[in-house]
Design a protein around this motif. Sequence first.
Motif, PDB file in Angstrom:
ATOM      1  N   VAL A  39       0.695  -1.303   0.045  1.00 28.63           N
ATOM      2  CA  VAL A  39       0.037   0.127  -0.003  1.00 28.63           C
ATOM      3  C   VAL A  39       0.764   1.267   0.130  1.00 28.63           C
ATOM      4  O   VAL A  39       0.624   2.280  -0.728  1.00 28.63           O
ATOM      5  N   TRP A  40       1.930   1.134   0.726  1.00 28.73           N
ATOM      6  CA  TRP A  40       2.884   2.406   0.819  1.00 28.73           C
ATOM      7  C   TRP A  40       3.653   2.548  -0.414  1.00 28.73           C
ATOM      8  O   TRP A  40       3.629   3.751  -1.169  1.00 28.73           O
ATOM      9  N   HIS A  41       3.942   1.438  -1.219  1.00 28.31           N
ATOM     10  CA  HIS A  41       4.340   1.670  -2.266  1.00 28.31           C
ATOM     11  C   HIS A  41       3.569   1.903  -3.416  1.00 28.31           C
ATOM     12  O   HIS A  41       4.116   3.063  -4.391  1.00 28.31           O
ATOM     13  N   ALA A  42       2.379   1.617  -3.434  1.00 27.76           N
ATOM     14  CA  ALA A  42       1.595   1.945  -4.347  1.00 27.76           C
ATOM     15  C   ALA A  42       1.121   3.449  -4.187  1.00 27.76           C
ATOM     16  O   ALA A  42       0.662   4.277  -5.390  1.00 27.76           O
ATOM     17  N   ARG A  43       1.246   4.026  -3.081  1.00 25.18           N
ATOM     18  CA  ARG A  43       0.858   5.432  -2.878  1.00 25.18           C
ATOM     19  C   ARG A  43       1.765   6.057  -3.481  1.00 25.18           C
ATOM     20  O   ARG A  43       1.669   7.232  -4.026  1.00 25.18           O
ATOM     21  N   HIS A  44       3.175   5.801  -3.335  1.00 24.96           N
ATOM     22  CA  HIS A  44       4.227   6.493  -4.218  1.00 24.96           C
ATOM     23  C   HIS A  44       4.377   6.505  -5.538  1.00 24.96           C
ATOM     24  O   HIS A  44       4.690   7.496  -6.055  1.00 24.96           O
ATOM     25  N   VAL A  45       3.714   5.383  -5.952  1.00 20.66           N
ATOM     26  CA  VAL A  45       3.763   5.175  -7.425  1.00 20.66           C
ATOM     27  C   VAL A  45       2.524   6.062  -7.936  1.00 20.66           C
ATOM     28  O   VAL A  45       2.854   6.694  -9.085  1.00 20.66           O
ATOM     29  N   ALA A  46       1.395   5.952  -7.404  1.00 21.88           N
ATOM     30  CA  ALA A  46       0.502   6.966  -7.811  1.00 21.88           C
ATOM     31  C   ALA A  46       1.014   8.548  -7.681  1.00 21.88           C
ATOM     32  O   ALA A  46       0.652   9.365  -8.533  1.00 21.88           O
ATOM     33  N   GLN A  47       1.519   8.986  -6.615  1.00 23.34           N
ATOM     34  CA  GLN A  47       1.879  10.370  -6.522  1.00 23.34           C
ATOM     35  C   GLN A  47       2.969  10.680  -7.473  1.00 23.34           C
ATOM     36  O   GLN A  47       2.677  11.853  -8.163  1.00 23.34           O
ATOM     37  N   TYR A  48       3.939   9.668  -7.848  1.00 24.27           N
ATOM     38  CA  TYR A  48       4.840   9.899  -8.955  1.00 24.27           C
ATOM     39  C   TYR A  48       4.264   9.931 -10.371  1.00 24.27           C
ATOM     40  O   TYR A  48       4.739  11.109 -11.114  1.00 24.27           O
ATOM     41  N   THR A  49       3.437   9.254 -10.540  1.00 20.29           N
ATOM     42  CA  THR A  49       2.609   9.280 -11.687  1.00 20.29           C
ATOM     43  C   THR A  49       1.884  10.501 -11.902  1.00 20.29           C
ATOM     44  O   THR A  49       2.017  11.025 -13.006  1.00 20.29           O
ATOM     45  N   ALA A  50       1.205  10.898 -10.891  1.00 15.08           N
ATOM     46  CA  ALA A  50       0.374  12.086 -10.953  1.00 15.08           C
ATOM     47  C   ALA A  50       1.266  13.422 -11.343  1.00 15.08           C
ATOM     48  O   ALA A  50       1.236  14.124 -11.944  1.00 15.08           O
ATOM     49  N   GLN A  51       2.430  13.436 -10.598  1.00  7.75           N
ATOM     50  CA  GLN A  51       3.473  14.298 -11.016  1.00  7.75           C
ATOM     51  C   GLN A  51       4.040  14.362 -12.135  1.00  7.75           C
ATOM     52  O   GLN A  51       4.228  15.543 -13.006  1.00  7.75           O
ATOM     53  N   ALA A  77       4.845   1.476 -16.869  1.00  5.98           N
ATOM     54  CA  ALA A  77       6.318   1.204 -16.601  1.00  5.98           C
ATOM     55  C   ALA A  77       6.535   0.893 -15.070  1.00  5.98           C
ATOM     56  O   ALA A  77       7.411   0.209 -14.675  1.00  5.98           O
ATOM     57  N   LEU A  78       5.843   1.650 -14.357  1.00  3.30           N
ATOM     58  CA  LEU A  78       6.037   1.443 -12.918  1.00  3.30           C
ATOM     59  C   LEU A  78       5.037   0.713 -12.045  1.00  3.30           C
ATOM     60  O   LEU A  78       5.447  -0.115 -11.127  1.00  3.30           O
ATOM     61  N   GLY A  79       3.805   0.916 -12.275  1.00  2.00           N
ATOM     62  CA  GLY A  79       3.094   0.262 -11.018  1.00  2.00           C
ATOM     63  C   GLY A  79       1.546  -0.615 -11.658  1.00  2.00           C
ATOM     64  O   GLY A  79       0.731  -0.666 -10.858  1.00  2.00           O
ATOM     65  N   SER A  80       1.768  -1.250 -12.870  1.00  2.00           N
ATOM     66  CA  SER A  80       0.742  -1.923 -13.352  1.00  2.00           C
ATOM     67  C   SER A  80       0.256  -3.079 -12.645  1.00  2.00           C
ATOM     68  O   SER A  80      -0.605  -3.531 -12.483  1.00  2.00           O
ATOM     69  N   ARG A  81       1.307  -3.787 -11.760  1.00  2.00           N
ATOM     70  CA  ARG A  81       1.297  -4.949 -10.949  1.00  2.00           C
ATOM     71  C   ARG A  81       0.651  -4.555  -9.439  1.00  2.00           C
ATOM     72  O   ARG A  81       0.022  -5.328  -9.012  1.00  2.00           O
ATOM     73  N   VAL A  82       1.538  -3.608  -9.008  1.00  2.00           N
ATOM     74  CA  VAL A  82       0.898  -3.091  -7.702  1.00  2.00           C
ATOM     75  C   VAL A  82      -0.020  -2.335  -7.592  1.00  2.00           C
ATOM     76  O   VAL A  82      -1.122  -2.326  -6.634  1.00  2.00           O
ATOM     77  N   LEU A  83      -0.424  -1.471  -8.643  1.00  2.00           N
ATOM     78  CA  LEU A  83      -1.613  -0.394  -8.644  1.00  2.00           C
ATOM     79  C   LEU A  83      -2.594  -1.049  -9.824  1.00  2.00           C
ATOM     80  O   LEU A  83      -2.500  -0.583 -10.893  1.00  2.00           O
ATOM     81  N   THR A  84      -3.489  -1.664  -9.370  1.00  2.00           N
ATOM     82  CA  THR A  84      -4.449  -2.199 -10.325  1.00  2.00           C
ATOM     83  C   THR A  84      -5.708  -1.504 -10.518  1.00  2.00           C
ATOM     84  O   THR A  84      -6.159  -0.630  -9.654  1.00  2.00           O
ATOM     85  N   THR A  85      -6.546  -1.550 -11.492  1.00  2.00           N
ATOM     86  CA  THR A  85      -7.653  -0.778 -11.809  1.00  2.00           C
ATOM     87  C   THR A  85      -7.655   0.544 -11.323  1.00  2.00           C
ATOM     88  O   THR A  85      -8.148   1.058 -10.643  1.00  2.00           O
ATOM     89  N   SER A  86      -6.805   1.231 -12.237  1.00  2.00           N
ATOM     90  CA  SER A  86      -6.334   2.639 -12.067  1.00  2.00           C
ATOM     91  C   SER A  86      -7.180   3.394 -12.764  1.00  2.00           C
ATOM     92  O   SER A  86      -7.512   3.018 -13.849  1.00  2.00           O
ATOM     93  N   SER A  87      -7.310   4.723 -12.405  1.00  2.00           N
ATOM     94  CA  SER A  87      -8.041   5.706 -13.172  1.00  2.00           C
ATOM     95  C   SER A  87      -7.239   7.112 -13.142  1.00  2.00           C
ATOM     96  O   SER A  87      -6.715   7.138 -12.136  1.00  2.00           O
ATOM     97  N   VAL A  88      -7.189   7.826 -14.281  1.00  2.00           N
ATOM     98  CA  VAL A  88      -6.396   9.019 -14.231  1.00  2.00           C
ATOM     99  C   VAL A  88      -7.687  10.114 -14.806  1.00  2.00           C
ATOM    100  O   VAL A  88      -8.041   9.967 -15.608  1.00  2.00           O
ATOM    101  N   THR A  89      -7.641  11.301 -13.906  1.00  2.00           N
ATOM    102  CA  THR A  89      -8.300  12.486 -14.350  1.00  2.00           C
ATOM    103  C   THR A  89      -7.227  13.700 -14.418  1.00  2.00           C
ATOM    104  O   THR A  89      -6.340  13.845 -13.527  1.00  2.00           O
TER     105      THR A  89
END
Length: 137
Positions: A39-51, A77-89
């Motif tokens: 969960v901690w790693h996925a939060r960092h992946v999501a934040q980096y992706t947003a940046q 490239a980074l989080g397709s296995r850790v962060l699934t069912t992702s959405s981007v707005t």
Amino acid sequence: MTASPRRLRSDRGVVVTQLVLVVPALLMMGLLVVQFALVWHARHVAQYTAQRALAAARVEDGTAADGRMQARRSLAALGSRVLTTSSVTAERTATRTTVRVNGVVIRVLPVPGLVLHASGTASGPTERITIPAGGQP
């Protein structure tokens, strides 16, 4: 015949009983640690992706679609296995650009109904050319 006191107090089989009770608890605690590390790693992946998406969307000639496309590339490239069912707005106005990345964290614990979410948000001013108030630079 009577049983001797020594036979009644035998510890035979106690270790097996303790293992049956303790090992699953220790295993569950270990999996819990791994789950929250994910969960901690996925939060960092999501934040980096947003940046990264914000950097692509906020430039002068950029669009919200450019930000979404960059976010998809970063997630692949980074989080397709850790962060699934992702959405981007991505929202871009004349003055402000905001990107949000949300997703569901991969589940390690076999707990029915356990759904953990991770998200990241990045926001900043949209780049634009402005003219000073006095008319001349």
